[in-house]
Design a protein around this motif. Structure first.
Motif, PDB file in Angstrom:
ATOM      1  N   ALA A 131      41.517  -4.033 -25.802  1.00 29.56           N
ATOM      2  CA  ALA A 131      40.366  -4.194 -25.027  1.00 29.56           C
ATOM      3  C   ALA A 131      39.117  -3.977 -25.735  1.00 29.56           C
ATOM      4  O   ALA A 131      37.956  -4.866 -25.364  1.00 29.56           O
ATOM      5  CB  ALA A 131      40.237  -3.052 -23.842  1.00 29.56           C
TER       6      ALA A 131
ATOM      7  N   SER B 102      47.188   0.897 -28.322  1.00 33.16           N
ATOM      8  CA  SER B 102      47.312  -0.580 -28.284  1.00 33.16           C
ATOM      9  C   SER B 102      46.586  -1.080 -27.097  1.00 33.16           C
ATOM     10  O   SER B 102      45.782  -2.225 -27.355  1.00 33.16           O
ATOM     11  CB  SER B 102      48.753  -0.953 -28.115  1.00 33.16           C
ATOM     12  OG  SER B 102      49.653  -0.616 -29.068  1.00 33.16           O
ATOM     13  N   LEU B 103      46.534  -0.289 -25.794  1.00 32.97           N
ATOM     14  CA  LEU B 103      45.692  -0.896 -24.865  1.00 32.97           C
ATOM     15  C   LEU B 103      44.073  -0.962 -25.256  1.00 32.97           C
ATOM     16  O   LEU B 103      43.453  -1.682 -25.020  1.00 32.97           O
ATOM     17  CB  LEU B 103      46.011   0.116 -23.530  1.00 32.97           C
ATOM     18  CG  LEU B 103      45.362  -0.345 -22.339  1.00 32.97           C
ATOM     19  CD1 LEU B 103      46.530  -0.250 -21.075  1.00 32.97           C
ATOM     20  CD2 LEU B 103      44.331   0.398 -22.021  1.00 32.97           C
TER      21      LEU B 103
ATOM     22  N   GLY C 195      51.034   3.515 -27.260  1.00 39.13           N
ATOM     23  CA  GLY C 195      51.017   2.626 -26.215  1.00 39.13           C
ATOM     24  C   GLY C 195      49.247   2.508 -25.737  1.00 39.13           C
ATOM     25  O   GLY C 195      48.811   1.486 -25.562  1.00 39.13           O
ATOM     26  N   ILE C 196      48.938   3.789 -25.673  1.00 37.82           N
ATOM     27  CA  ILE C 196      47.514   3.675 -25.099  1.00 37.82           C
ATOM     28  C   ILE C 196      46.531   3.283 -26.157  1.00 37.82           C
ATOM     29  O   ILE C 196      45.545   2.543 -25.781  1.00 37.82           O
ATOM     30  CB  ILE C 196      47.183   4.994 -24.729  1.00 37.82           C
ATOM     31  CG1 ILE C 196      48.013   5.686 -23.402  1.00 37.82           C
ATOM     32  CG2 ILE C 196      45.698   5.404 -24.425  1.00 37.82           C
ATOM     33  CD1 ILE C 196      47.878   7.160 -23.112  1.00 37.82           C
TER      34      ILE C 196
ATOM     35  N   PHE D  42      47.599  -7.443 -23.986  1.00 34.21           N
ATOM     36  CA  PHE D  42      47.894  -6.219 -24.110  1.00 34.21           C
ATOM     37  C   PHE D  42      46.780  -5.143 -23.405  1.00 34.21           C
ATOM     38  O   PHE D  42      46.976  -3.844 -23.624  1.00 34.21           O
ATOM     39  CB  PHE D  42      47.773  -5.916 -25.868  1.00 34.21           C
ATOM     40  CG  PHE D  42      49.251  -6.271 -26.482  1.00 34.21           C
ATOM     41  CD1 PHE D  42      50.304  -5.594 -26.515  1.00 34.21           C
ATOM     42  CD2 PHE D  42      49.313  -7.637 -26.669  1.00 34.21           C
ATOM     43  CE1 PHE D  42      51.601  -6.133 -26.765  1.00 34.21           C
ATOM     44  CE2 PHE D  42      50.228  -8.225 -27.304  1.00 34.21           C
ATOM     45  CZ  PHE D  42      51.561  -7.509 -27.370  1.00 34.21           C
ATOM     46  N   THR D  43      45.880  -5.773 -22.693  1.00 34.76           N
ATOM     47  CA  THR D  43      44.992  -4.775 -21.853  1.00 34.76           C
ATOM     48  C   THR D  43      45.778  -4.307 -20.625  1.00 34.76           C
ATOM     49  O   THR D  43      45.382  -3.679 -19.903  1.00 34.76           O
ATOM     50  CB  THR D  43      43.773  -5.394 -21.655  1.00 34.76           C
ATOM     51  OG1 THR D  43      43.828  -6.651 -20.969  1.00 34.76           O
ATOM     52  CG2 THR D  43      42.837  -5.612 -22.818  1.00 34.76           C
ATOM     53  N   ASN D  44      46.957  -5.107 -20.444  1.00 29.67           N
ATOM     54  CA  ASN D  44      47.581  -4.723 -19.257  1.00 29.67           C
ATOM     55  C   ASN D  44      48.610  -3.596 -19.797  1.00 29.67           C
ATOM     56  O   ASN D  44      49.478  -3.647 -20.782  1.00 29.67           O
ATOM     57  CB  ASN D  44      48.700  -5.908 -18.947  1.00 29.67           C
ATOM     58  CG  ASN D  44      49.467  -5.751 -17.707  1.00 29.67           C
ATOM     59  OD1 ASN D  44      49.839  -4.589 -17.365  1.00 29.67           O
ATOM     60  ND2 ASN D  44      49.831  -6.834 -17.026  1.00 29.67           N
ATOM     61  N   PRO D  45      48.746  -2.402 -19.124  1.00 27.79           N
ATOM     62  CA  PRO D  45      49.424  -1.400 -19.425  1.00 27.79           C
ATOM     63  C   PRO D  45      50.862  -1.495 -19.234  1.00 27.79           C
ATOM     64  O   PRO D  45      51.666  -0.863 -20.152  1.00 27.79           O
ATOM     65  CB  PRO D  45      49.125  -0.150 -18.634  1.00 27.79           C
ATOM     66  CG  PRO D  45      48.133  -0.545 -17.594  1.00 27.79           C
ATOM     67  CD  PRO D  45      47.681  -2.160 -17.965  1.00 27.79           C
TER      68      PRO D  45
ATOM     69  N   SER E  40      51.374  -3.119 -22.852  1.00 29.09           N
ATOM     70  CA  SER E  40      50.997  -2.369 -23.916  1.00 29.09           C
ATOM     71  C   SER E  40      51.615  -0.786 -24.117  1.00 29.09           C
ATOM     72  O   SER E  40      51.996  -0.447 -24.942  1.00 29.09           O
ATOM     73  CB  SER E  40      49.340  -2.104 -24.162  1.00 29.09           C
ATOM     74  OG  SER E  40      48.912  -1.507 -22.626  1.00 29.09           O
ATOM     75  N   VAL E  41      51.672  -0.311 -22.905  1.00 28.86           N
ATOM     76  CA  VAL E  41      52.268   1.276 -22.774  1.00 28.86           C
ATOM     77  C   VAL E  41      53.659   1.442 -22.511  1.00 28.86           C
ATOM     78  O   VAL E  41      54.424   2.030 -23.259  1.00 28.86           O
ATOM     79  CB  VAL E  41      51.285   1.984 -21.837  1.00 28.86           C
ATOM     80  CG1 VAL E  41      51.885   3.332 -21.755  1.00 28.86           C
ATOM     81  CG2 VAL E  41      49.735   2.024 -22.288  1.00 28.86           C
TER      82      VAL E  41
END
Length: 185
Positions: free
Chosen positions: A73, A68-69, A65-66, A84-87, A90-91
């Protein structure tokens, strides 16, 4: 017991690194119809959970997840990557892949091959449903648009995940598959 803890940490790190490697090299994306891709980046999470338990699965899911974030970004590949910059997208959904796969595996462990297949399917569908659900909840796409995506991508991803999970775990644990030992299907 410290040896067991060390093993779990090492396996979390190695499988987390494999998930990151699949993303960085794009090997974790299988080309699919009309330019879409099937992702298998969540498969190390499923395998780690089946082999070592839900906490290891949660740890690998966190790494996935991290990654992906950060990738969304730093190196977006499409317009939807900014989501996907929103946790929460993405996480958070990735934290549930391992524990769900582990629960399915534990529930059906008596039947090794079906249990591995269903753990792979359950982990993959957990990723698909939670990510798409969060896309809908956050208002990025209407829920009506998400069902076709879930069917077109989510179901084939679940099948591929099931096959990879079965082959890798059977080879690692030397489970009998058919009349052979290991993953020689």
């Amino acid at each position: 017991m410290p040896q067991n803890r060390t093993r779990k940490i090492v396996i979390t790190g190695v499988l987390g690194a494999i998930a990151v490697l699949l993303g960085l090299t794009r090997l974790g994306f299988i080309p699919w119809v009309s330019g879409a891709s099937l992702t298998i980046m969540h498969v190390p999470v499923i395998i780690g959970a089946v082999l070592e338990g839900p906490i290891v699965g949660l740890g690998i899911g966190l790494i996935f997840g991290i990654f992906s974030l950060i990738q969304a970004a730093v190196a977006p590949t499409g317009p939807a990557d900014v989501w996907f910059t929103n946790p929460l997208l993405s996480v958070l959904p990735r934290l549930f892949i391992g524990p769900v796969a582990w629960l399915v595996w534990q529930s059906l462990r008596k039947w090794t091959v079906p249990a591995l297949i269903l753990a792979g399917i359950a982990g993959s569908l957990t990723n698909t449903i939670l990510v798409l659900g969060m896309i809908g909840i956050l208002g990025f796409l209407p829920f009506a648009a998400l069902l076709p995506i879930a069917i077109a991508n989510g179901l084939p991803e679940a099948g591929v995940s099931a096959l990879i999970t079965l082959v890798v775990v059977a080879a690692w644990q030397q489970f009998a598959v058919g009349n052979r030992k290991g993953a020689r299907l």
